[in-house]
Scaffold this motif. Structure first.
Motif, mmCIF file in Angstrom:
data_model
loop_
_atom_site.group_PDB
_atom_site.id
_atom_site.type_symbol
_atom_site.label_atom_id
_atom_site.label_comp_id
_atom_site.label_asym_id
_atom_site.label_seq_id
_atom_site.Cartn_x
_atom_site.Cartn_y
_atom_site.Cartn_z
ATOM 1 N N THR A 89 0.855 -1.190 0.000
ATOM 2 C CA THR A 89 0.000 0.000 0.000
ATOM 3 C C THR A 89 0.889 1.237 0.000
ATOM 4 O OG1 THR A 89 -0.068 0.252 2.400
ATOM 5 C CG2 THR A 89 -1.732 -1.217 1.414
ATOM 6 N N ALA A 90 0.276 2.383 -0.163
ATOM 7 C CA ALA A 90 1.023 3.642 -0.145
ATOM 8 C C ALA A 90 1.688 3.900 1.205
ATOM 9 C CB ALA A 90 0.098 4.799 -0.507
ATOM 10 N N ASN A 91 1.211 3.251 2.270
ATOM 11 C CA ASN A 91 1.804 3.427 3.599
ATOM 12 C C ASN A 91 3.039 2.549 3.832
ATOM 13 O OD1 ASN A 91 -0.047 5.332 4.551
ATOM 14 N ND2 ASN A 91 -1.525 3.724 5.029
ATOM 15 N N THR A 137 13.287 3.575 2.094
ATOM 16 C CA THR A 137 12.114 4.240 1.519
ATOM 17 C C THR A 137 12.121 4.085 0.001
ATOM 18 O OG1 THR A 137 12.010 5.833 3.325
ATOM 19 C CG2 THR A 137 10.913 6.451 1.275
ATOM 20 N N GLU A 138 13.260 4.283 -0.621
ATOM 21 C CA GLU A 138 13.356 4.143 -2.072
ATOM 22 C C GLU A 138 13.033 2.723 -2.516
ATOM 23 O OE1 GLU A 138 13.697 6.336 -4.443
ATOM 24 O OE2 GLU A 138 13.887 8.004 -3.050
ATOM 25 N N LEU A 139 13.584 1.727 -1.831
ATOM 26 C CA LEU A 139 13.365 0.340 -2.244
ATOM 27 C C LEU A 139 11.924 -0.099 -2.047
ATOM 28 C CD1 LEU A 139 16.640 -1.439 -1.104
ATOM 29 C CD2 LEU A 139 16.052 -0.428 -3.330
ATOM 30 N N VAL A 140 11.335 0.263 -0.916
ATOM 31 C CA VAL A 140 9.938 -0.129 -0.670
ATOM 32 C C VAL A 140 9.007 0.637 -1.618
ATOM 33 C CG1 VAL A 140 8.074 -0.201 1.034
ATOM 34 C CG2 VAL A 140 10.390 -0.864 1.699
ATOM 35 N N ARG A 191 5.399 0.759 -6.265
ATOM 36 C CA ARG A 191 5.026 1.375 -7.550
ATOM 37 C C ARG A 191 5.177 0.455 -8.750
ATOM 38 N NH1 ARG A 191 7.733 7.382 -7.270
ATOM 39 N NH2 ARG A 191 6.217 8.276 -5.831
ATOM 40 N N HIS A 192 6.178 -0.422 -8.716
ATOM 41 C CA HIS A 192 6.544 -1.151 -9.928
ATOM 42 C C HIS A 192 6.253 -2.642 -9.891
ATOM 43 C CE1 HIS A 192 8.293 2.557 -11.283
ATOM 44 N NE2 HIS A 192 9.077 2.608 -10.207
ATOM 45 N N THR A 193 5.620 -3.127 -8.837
ATOM 46 C CA THR A 193 5.242 -4.543 -8.802
ATOM 47 C C THR A 193 3.789 -4.653 -8.365
ATOM 48 O OG1 THR A 193 5.760 -5.048 -6.484
ATOM 49 C CG2 THR A 193 7.602 -5.134 -8.054
ATOM 50 N N TRP A 227 11.392 -10.546 -11.730
ATOM 51 C CA TRP A 227 11.995 -9.959 -12.920
ATOM 52 C C TRP A 227 11.809 -8.455 -12.986
ATOM 53 C CZ3 TRP A 227 15.437 -13.067 -14.230
ATOM 54 C CH2 TRP A 227 15.240 -14.435 -14.147
ATOM 55 N N SER A 228 11.239 -7.857 -11.974
ATOM 56 C CA SER A 228 11.087 -6.409 -11.933
ATOM 57 C C SER A 228 12.222 -5.848 -11.078
ATOM 58 C CB SER A 228 9.723 -6.047 -11.328
ATOM 59 O OG SER A 228 9.592 -4.668 -11.212
ATOM 60 N N LEU A 229 13.342 -5.544 -11.746
ATOM 61 C CA LEU A 229 14.549 -5.123 -11.032
ATOM 62 C C LEU A 229 14.740 -3.612 -11.116
ATOM 63 C CD1 LEU A 229 16.923 -7.945 -12.261
ATOM 64 C CD2 LEU A 229 15.847 -7.746 -10.021
ATOM 65 N N PRO A 230 15.404 -3.020 -10.122
ATOM 66 C CA PRO A 230 15.641 -1.574 -10.159
ATOM 67 C C PRO A 230 16.612 -1.214 -11.281
ATOM 68 C CG PRO A 230 16.813 -2.552 -8.328
ATOM 69 C CD PRO A 230 15.987 -3.646 -8.945
ATOM 70 N N VAL A 231 16.250 -0.197 -12.045
ATOM 71 C CA VAL A 231 17.076 0.258 -13.153
ATOM 72 C C VAL A 231 17.112 1.783 -13.112
ATOM 73 C CG1 VAL A 231 17.312 0.336 -15.662
ATOM 74 C CG2 VAL A 231 16.373 -1.705 -14.565
#
Length: 153
Positions: free
Chosen positions: A29-31, A61-64, A69-71, A97-101
């Motif tokens: 969630t957004a939280n 914060t960036e990773l979560v 957002r992306h999964t 397969w959704s890796l940070p780029v």
């Protein structure tokens, strides 16, 4: 056309020797980023790693946020391993397969997107991503480590 090259990614860190490991699972969630950030800040305060707290809070914060957002994962996991000298943080989701780029050429609407990887690279001692599950991957972890600054002798 140049051949793409892959930069070797360091293996995920082993849990710090003589340390403790804590786990948190939050709904996607957004939280989720705020909950993970406060969880990590509390652990760092209790384990006397206050000097690492600001960088750690920003990185987690960036990773979560990326996982949110992306999964489409239902749950986001945060595992924190700490000892006297080091903190290792793993953020897991079930979208291997959704890796940070990094977003090297953002459009005007995308400004600010993809910059988290640059922050992670700048702040973390080491970081990477690891896909788990062998031939049929089932989840991934994006992780980072921070180390307490060495005290002068």
């Amino acid at each position: 056309m140049p051949t793409p090259t892959l930069t070797p990614v360091p293996p995920p860190p082993s849990p710090p020797q003589g340390g403790e490991t804590y786990r948190l699972t939050v709904p996607n969630t957004a939280n989720a980023p705020k909950i993970a950030r406060e969880f990590l800040a509390t652990l760092l305060h209790v384990s006397r790693h206050d000097a690492l707290a600001d960088d750690a809070r920003l990185c987690v914060t960036e990773l979560v946020t990326n996982a949110h957002r992306h999964t489409r994962t239902h749950l986001i996991g945060v595992t924190v391993a700490v000892n006297r000298k080091q903190v290792a943080v793993y953020v897991t989701d079930d979208m291997p397969w959704s890796l940070p780029v990094p977003n090297l050429t953002p459009t005007e609407q995308e400004l600010g997107c993809g910059q988290g990887v640059f922050l992670l690279d700048r702040l973390a001692e080491t970081w990477g991503s690891t896909i788990y599950g062998g031939p049929s991957p089932s989840y991934k972890a994006v992780w980072f480590t921070l180390a307490r600054p060495e005290m002068p002798s």
